[in-house]
Design an enzyme around this catalytic site. Structure first.
Site, short mmCIF file in Angstrom:
data_model
loop_
_atom_site.label_atom_id
_atom_site.label_comp_id
_atom_site.label_asym_id
_atom_site.label_seq_id
_atom_site.Cartn_x
_atom_site.Cartn_y
_atom_site.Cartn_z
N ARG A 148 3.21 3.38 -1.88
CA ARG A 148 4.06 2.87 -0.78
C ARG A 148 5.33 2.26 -1.35
NH1 ARG A 148 -1.00 0.60 2.69
NH2 ARG A 148 -1.33 2.58 3.74
N ARG A 173 -4.61 -3.67 7.36
CA ARG A 173 -4.79 -5.12 7.51
C ARG A 173 -4.86 -5.54 8.97
NH1 ARG A 173 0.92 -6.01 4.51
NH2 ARG A 173 -0.26 -4.70 3.09
N ASP A 210 -9.98 -7.15 -5.94
CA ASP A 210 -8.95 -6.42 -6.68
C ASP A 210 -7.53 -6.74 -6.22
OD1 ASP A 210 -9.20 -5.29 -4.21
OD2 ASP A 210 -9.55 -3.24 -4.86
N HIS A 211 -7.37 -7.30 -5.04
CA HIS A 211 -6.02 -7.52 -4.51
C HIS A 211 -5.45 -8.89 -4.92
CE1 HIS A 211 -6.81 -4.03 -2.03
NE2 HIS A 211 -5.61 -4.12 -1.47
N SER A 220 -0.88 -0.05 6.08
CA SER A 220 -2.15 -0.70 5.71
C SER A 220 -3.10 -0.87 6.89
CB SER A 220 -1.80 -2.06 5.12
OG SER A 220 -2.62 -3.06 5.58
N ASP A 280 -9.68 -0.83 4.10
CA ASP A 280 -8.44 -0.58 3.36
C ASP A 280 -7.98 0.83 3.70
OD1 ASP A 280 -6.94 -1.83 0.70
OD2 ASP A 280 -6.76 0.35 0.95
C1 MIC Z 1 -2.14 -2.00 1.03
O1 MIC Z 1 -2.05 -1.12 0.18
O2 MIC Z 1 -1.23 -2.26 1.84
C2 MIC Z 1 -3.42 -2.81 1.10
C3 MIC Z 1 -3.10 -4.18 0.65
O3 MIC Z 1 -4.36 -2.27 0.22
C4 MIC Z 1 -3.93 -2.76 2.53
C5 MIC Z 1 -5.05 -3.66 2.81
C6 MIC Z 1 -4.62 -5.07 3.04
O4 MIC Z 1 -3.56 -5.32 3.61
O5 MIC Z 1 -5.40 -5.94 2.66
C7 MIC Z 1 -4.33 -1.36 3.02
O6 MIC Z 1 -3.79 -0.39 2.56
O7 MIC Z 1 -5.13 -1.25 3.96
FE1 SF4 Z 2 -4.49 -1.79 -3.89
FE2 SF4 Z 2 -3.60 -0.93 -1.54
FE3 SF4 Z 2 -2.13 -0.68 -3.75
FE4 SF4 Z 2 -4.28 0.79 -3.47
S1 SF4 Z 2 -2.46 0.87 -2.18
S2 SF4 Z 2 -3.66 -0.29 -5.32
S3 SF4 Z 2 -5.65 -0.60 -2.41
S4 SF4 Z 2 -2.75 -2.58 -2.76
#
Ligand code: MIC
Ligand code: SF4
Length: 636
Positions: free
Chosen positions: A379, A533, A64-65, A531, A119
């Site tokens: 965010r 990550r 999905d990313h 995140s 995540d």
């Molecule tokens: C995000 O919203 O920052 C992400 C991308 O979903 C991350 C995960 C990632 O960095 O792959 C998260 O929230 O953990």
């Molecule tokens: Fe995707 Fe992270 Fe954004 Fe949710 S917050 S939509 S998991 S990138």
């Protein structure tokens, strides 16, 4: 003594330890989820553990990313993830099926179970009464291998919701109010449990919006009771058998209690550049808006999209606004396509985007320079949108739709529409054909960008080097390891992605770190928020970062640092933060002995002595001494 919802689920899954606040405990994990940006590393790590298949009740791998396909990189990852999932007994949710948290809520989450996801917004499952926790990919790989998840027993905050929301005020405004009151640090070391008569007025997807953004509070997770509304949702998803009732006992004890009177709330917005800079829309006057984006795992449920269609019906969006809409799942997209709401949204002038994370993670839709973008996501960290000087406002779908019509940030009540009466559907359109079943005979296909996960050597008694960077408070993992369409495709290639560490804040950081053979980072409060990550630890490890010294750490990032053998140290006396300057030389001796004896570590920085400590469990200390989790797992 009675138990809270969280305590009931934790005690049913307890493997080690006890439910005493602040004590280490280990819990059994029933379900895992991974997504493509963190998943390739998680699966490589799972492969390194050498098991023939996963040991969980259910593991799902989502794509999905990284859905933009500018070259072969992302598509190669998708193919690796699809074949690895099939081989190891994991369901595979194909790109286009939707955002992991939304799809998991609809199709797989179960009340009373535990879910660990790579995540940070995994707690979305709390909307169903599931104890859902975000973690680094390596912790999720270990859970897939049947190992328990280790955590420190959090405090439990009760948020008591009273009354019901006024018209055009929505679930997003509840969590924005919580952020206004508690801040992005307010949930650290805490589970947030929702209770009170107001809960009954909220459907599961609305509860999920609230649980989702508990991540922005820094909470370990958020959880709602599983009640009649949960049963109705699961039945409508054709999963009535997955329901069980879970409510807190009347004499349950909470560490803190907060009350939010829903009837007093107004439409709110989180203003640039932090989710806790919350103001009433009515107070932000004459803010001209360039872009409105509706979607993300926070606000793209069927109800959200139907509400948007209601507000846009028969109208045209303002000519200065670009409106994009990304349905959270194929289920919601199919349903709005079938009932005509999609037509209404398109006719109003919206651009329909893929059912994926997309704009939320900077995969396209970057605003214009200095632009104002109003979004329903979670965010608004500076630069995350892809445009460093854009200002991102986080709002409800109601506010987003009203804003798209007027071209100014608009309180939806100003449109003077009749209230939108939405009743949750009796039947969602369920079709799991985009979720592929495992097949152990599958051969794994690896593209050339997929490189092995680097490891750290064992810890040494003396660590020395330079302070390569000193940051302020609330540094996010987006600051440490930026995402976006250029950098995200490198998630499977740590040597390549490492050159972007701190790229937005300090573009020469990576080169300096490599030239100096590593060193140290100094941070303020809540270092590593945001995140999950693990690349925000893995890539600095690759660059030779030995320790991060901060006033305090965010939970998931601290665990990731430990997993990759970077010491997360805090100041015994926070005033010592001021004594350290970038470029100073630092040396620490007797580290292993100090870790073993739980003693403080003395750092000598340019002839000054600074006392440091690390709040770690006995297991964390062993992992650090072994040089990270992969080495530790090989030893045990
Ligand atoms: C995000 O919203 O920052 C992400 C991308 O979903 C991350 C995960 C990632 O960095 O792959 C998260 O929230 O953990
Ligand atoms: Fe995707 Fe992270 Fe954004 Fe949710 S917050 S939509 S998991 S990138």
């Amino acid at each position: 003594m009675g138990l809270t919802v969280a305590e009931k689920i934790l005690s049913a899954h307890l493997v080690k330890g006890e439910l005493k606040r602040g004590a280490p405990l280990a819990i059994r994990i029933d379900q895992t989820l991974t997504q493509d940006a963190t998943g390739t590393m998680a699966f490589l790590q799972f492969e390194a553990l050498g098991l023939p298949r996963v040991k969980t009740d259910l593991s799902v791998s989502y794509v999905d990313h990284n859905t933009l396909q500018n070259d072969f990189l992302n598509m190669d990852d998708h193919r690796y993830l699809q074949t690895a999932a099939a081989k190891y007994g994991v369901k595979f949710s194909r790109p286009g099926n939707g955002i992991c948290h939304q799809v998991h809520l609809e199709r797989f989450g179960r009340p009373g179970t535990t879910l660990l996801g790579s995540d940070s917004h995994t707690p979305t499952g709390g909307g169903l009464g599931q104890l859902a926790i975000g973690a680094g990919g390596l912790d999720v790989a270990c859970a897939m291998a049947g190992q328990p998840f280790y955590l420190v027993m959090p405090q439990i905050i009760k948020i008591n919701l009273t009354d019901r929301l006024p018209d055009f005020v929505s679930a997003k405004d509840i969590i924005l109010e919580a952020l206004r009151r508690l801040s992005v640090r307010g949930g650290i070391g805490k589970i947030i449990e929702y209770a009170g008569a107001g809960v009954k007025t909220l459907s599961v997807p609305e509860r999920a919006t609230i649980a989702n953004m508990g991540a922005e509070l820094g909470a370990t997770t958020s959880v709602f009771p599983s009640d009649a509304a949960t049963k109705q949702f699961l039945q409508a998803q054709n999963r009535g058998a997955d329901w069980q009732e879970i409510t807190a006992d009347a004499d349950a004890v909470y560490d803190t209690e907060i009350r939010i009177d829903l009837n007093t709330l107004e439409p709110l917005a989180a203003c640039p550049h932090m989710p806790d800079i919350v103001k009433k829309i009515a107070e932000i006057k004459n803010l001209r808006v360039d872009q409105v984006l509706i979607g993300s795992c926070t606000n793209s449920s069927y109800k959200d999209l139907m509400t948007v269609a209601y507000l846009l019906k028969g109208q045209k969006i303002n000519p200065n606004v670009s409106l994009g809409l990304a349905p959270g799942s194929r289920q919601t997209l199919e349903m709005i396509a079938a009932n005509g709401a999609l037509e209404t949204i398109v006719a109003a002038g919206a651009r329909i985007l893929e059912s994926a994370c997309g704009f939320c993670i900077g995969m396209g839709q970057a605003p214009s320079s200095g632009g104002v973008s109003v979004r329903t996501s979670n965010r608004n960290f500076q630069g995350r949108s892809g445009t460093q000087d854009a200002g991102i406002y986080l709002v409800s779908p109601e506010t987003a739709a009203a804003t798209a019509l007027t071209g100014y940030l608009t309180d939806p009540r100003a449109l003077k529409l009749k209230p939108c009466r939405f009743t949750p559907p009796h039947k969602f359109q369920t079709d799991d054909s985009m979720v592929l079943e495992p097949n152990p005979a599958t051969e794994i296909i690896r593209g050339p960008n997929i490189k092995p996960c680097p490891r750290r050597g064992v810890l040494t008694e003396i660590l020395n080097g330079e302070i390569l960077l000193k940051t302020g408070d609330n540094i996010t993992t987006d600051d440490i390891m930026p995402a976006g369409s250029k950098i995200l495709p490198l998630r499977s290639n740590v040597p390549a992605i490492a050159s972007y560490v701190f790229a937005g804040i300090d573009p020469s950081f990576a080169k300096r770190a490599l030239d100096k053979k590593g060193g140290f980072i100094v941070g303020g409060e809540n270092y590593g928020q945001g995140s999950s990550r693990e690349h925000a630890a893995l890539a600095p490890m690759y660059l030779g970062i030995k320790a991060v010294i901060a006033k305090s750490f965010a939970r998931i990032h601290k665990a990731n640092l430990i997993n990759f053998g970077i010491l997360p140290l805090t100041f015994v006396n926070p005033a010592d933060y001021a004594k350290i300057t970038r470029g100073a030389k630092l040396e620490m001796a007797n580290i292993i002995s100090a870790l073993k004896q739980r003693a403080n570590i003395t750092a000598v920085v340019e002839n000054q002595k600074i006392e440091l400590t690390c709040e770690l469990s006995a297991r964390d200390r062993k992992i650090l001494i072994a040089g990270g989790m992969l080495n530790f797992a090989a030893q045990t």
